[in-house]
Design a protein around this motif. Structure first.
Motif, PDB file in Angstrom:
ATOM      1  N   UNK A  36      58.967  19.357  32.507  1.00  0.00           N
ATOM      2  CA  UNK A  36      58.011  19.890  31.544  1.00  0.00           C
ATOM      3  C   UNK A  36      58.436  21.259  31.019  1.00  0.00           C
ATOM      4  N   UNK A  37      59.450  21.857  31.605  1.00  0.00           N
ATOM      5  CA  UNK A  37      59.893  23.183  31.186  1.00  0.00           C
ATOM      6  C   UNK A  37      60.574  23.118  29.816  1.00  0.00           C
ATOM      7  N   UNK A  38      60.264  24.065  28.931  1.00  0.00           N
ATOM      8  CA  UNK A  38      60.891  24.056  27.609  1.00  0.00           C
ATOM      9  C   UNK A  38      62.356  24.465  27.668  1.00  0.00           C
ATOM     10  N   UNK A  39      63.128  23.929  26.753  1.00  0.00           N
ATOM     11  CA  UNK A  39      64.502  24.390  26.574  1.00  0.00           C
ATOM     12  C   UNK A  39      64.472  25.791  25.961  1.00  0.00           C
ATOM     13  N   UNK A  40      65.538  26.557  26.159  1.00  0.00           N
ATOM     14  CA  UNK A  40      65.627  27.891  25.560  1.00  0.00           C
ATOM     15  C   UNK A  40      66.886  27.959  24.710  1.00  0.00           C
ATOM     16  N   UNK A  75      63.526  31.243  33.890  1.00  0.00           N
ATOM     17  CA  UNK A  75      62.940  30.656  35.088  1.00  0.00           C
ATOM     18  C   UNK A  75      61.603  30.062  34.675  1.00  0.00           C
ATOM     19  N   UNK A  76      61.231  28.956  35.286  1.00  0.00           N
ATOM     20  CA  UNK A  76      60.076  28.207  34.805  1.00  0.00           C
ATOM     21  C   UNK A  76      59.194  27.791  35.976  1.00  0.00           C
ATOM     22  N   UNK A  77      57.890  27.932  35.788  1.00  0.00           N
ATOM     23  CA  UNK A  77      56.901  27.473  36.763  1.00  0.00           C
ATOM     24  C   UNK A  77      56.026  26.444  36.065  1.00  0.00           C
ATOM     25  N   UNK A  78      56.153  25.191  36.475  1.00  0.00           N
ATOM     26  CA  UNK A  78      55.387  24.115  35.842  1.00  0.00           C
ATOM     27  C   UNK A  78      54.304  23.566  36.764  1.00  0.00           C
ATOM     28  N   UNK A  79      53.863  24.391  37.709  1.00  0.00           N
ATOM     29  CA  UNK A  79      52.915  23.893  38.708  1.00  0.00           C
ATOM     30  C   UNK A  79      51.455  23.995  38.278  1.00  0.00           C
ATOM     31  N   UNK A  80      51.161  24.795  37.256  1.00  0.00           N
ATOM     32  CA  UNK A  80      49.765  25.020  36.877  1.00  0.00           C
ATOM     33  C   UNK A  80      49.367  24.326  35.591  1.00  0.00           C
ATOM     34  N   UNK A 148      53.256  27.169  27.760  1.00  0.00           N
ATOM     35  CA  UNK A 148      52.961  25.930  27.042  1.00  0.00           C
ATOM     36  C   UNK A 148      51.930  25.163  27.858  1.00  0.00           C
ATOM     37  N   UNK A 149      50.903  24.668  27.189  1.00  0.00           N
ATOM     38  CA  UNK A 149      49.899  23.860  27.866  1.00  0.00           C
ATOM     39  C   UNK A 149      50.566  22.609  28.422  1.00  0.00           C
TER      40      UNK A 149
END
Length: 212
Positions: A36-40, A75-80, A148-149
């Motif tokens: 779910x993390x966006x590309x940069x 760095x990405x946090x997709x837990x929430x 991002x939602x």
């Protein structure tokens, strides 16, 4: 304005490597895990800036400072509920005259783009390059962040099942790309997000970068 460095890649590759729902695509001998993390990325023609003295000149002899963005990392946090991305990047500069200490402040932007073209959020920042007396070069680190939602970056269940369904050799549709279905392609594009970072350039600066 936003033409990413990966703009020439196929949508299927962007969907696999970029952001959408969790899951795996299994095709003939290939398994790809999706996040779910966006590309940069750094949009084309916005990763460097040239300052002139006098400002109206475009002669090579009038180049005052040249700066560029590099080493963009996330760095990405997709837990929430929201997928949180924290970005760092380096800004390096070179000036033509090493005499005297000098600080050059450069504006930059970070944007969240949905589906390759829809800008849903934009933030502006400023980064300062500090040149010491006698130094031609300077560098520093800057940061940006985006969210991002998660539900927006998640494929509908029926589309997810269609994309991640295991396809085995010999199946009638084993060689068919699931993204060849327009409904699947649109859903994947809608759930695809990128975070773009670059210098906030004037129209003249953009034109110079595009035509030099």
């Amino acid at each position: 304005m936003f033409k990413t460095t990966a703009a020439g890649a196929a949508l299927s590759l962007l969907a696999l490597a970029g952001c959408s729902s969790d899951g795996q695509i299994q095709a003939t001998g290939i398994t790809v895990t999706r996040s779910a993390c966006p590309a940069v990325a750094i949009p084309a023609a916005t990763g460097d800036v040239t300052l002139f003295n006098p400002p109206t000149s475009r002669d090579a002899s009038a180049i005052d400072v040249v700066a560029n963005i590099s080493n963009l990392r996330a760095t990405c946090d997709e837990s929430g509920e929201y997928v949180q991305s924290n970005l760092t990047f380096e800004v390096s500069g070179r000036r033509s005259d090493a005499s005297g200490a000098r600080e050059v402040v450069l504006p930059y932007f970070s944007t969240v783009v949905q589906g390759g073209s829809n800008v849903i959020a934009k933030r502006l920042g400023r980064v300062a390059l500090r040149f010491e007396d006698g130094q031609l070069r300077a560098s520093t680190t800057a940061t940006a962040n985006a969210q991002v939602l998660r539900s927006a970056a998640t494929l509908p269940e029926d589309i997810r099942k269609q994309v991640t369904r295991e396809r085995k050799p010999g199946d009638a549709d084993a060689a068919l790309d699931p993204l060849s279905d327009p409904a699947v392609r649109v859903a994947v594009q809608r759930a695809t997000f990128e975070v773009l970072v670059g210098f906030q350039l004037t129209e003249d600066q953009l034109r110079y970068n595009a035509t030099r």
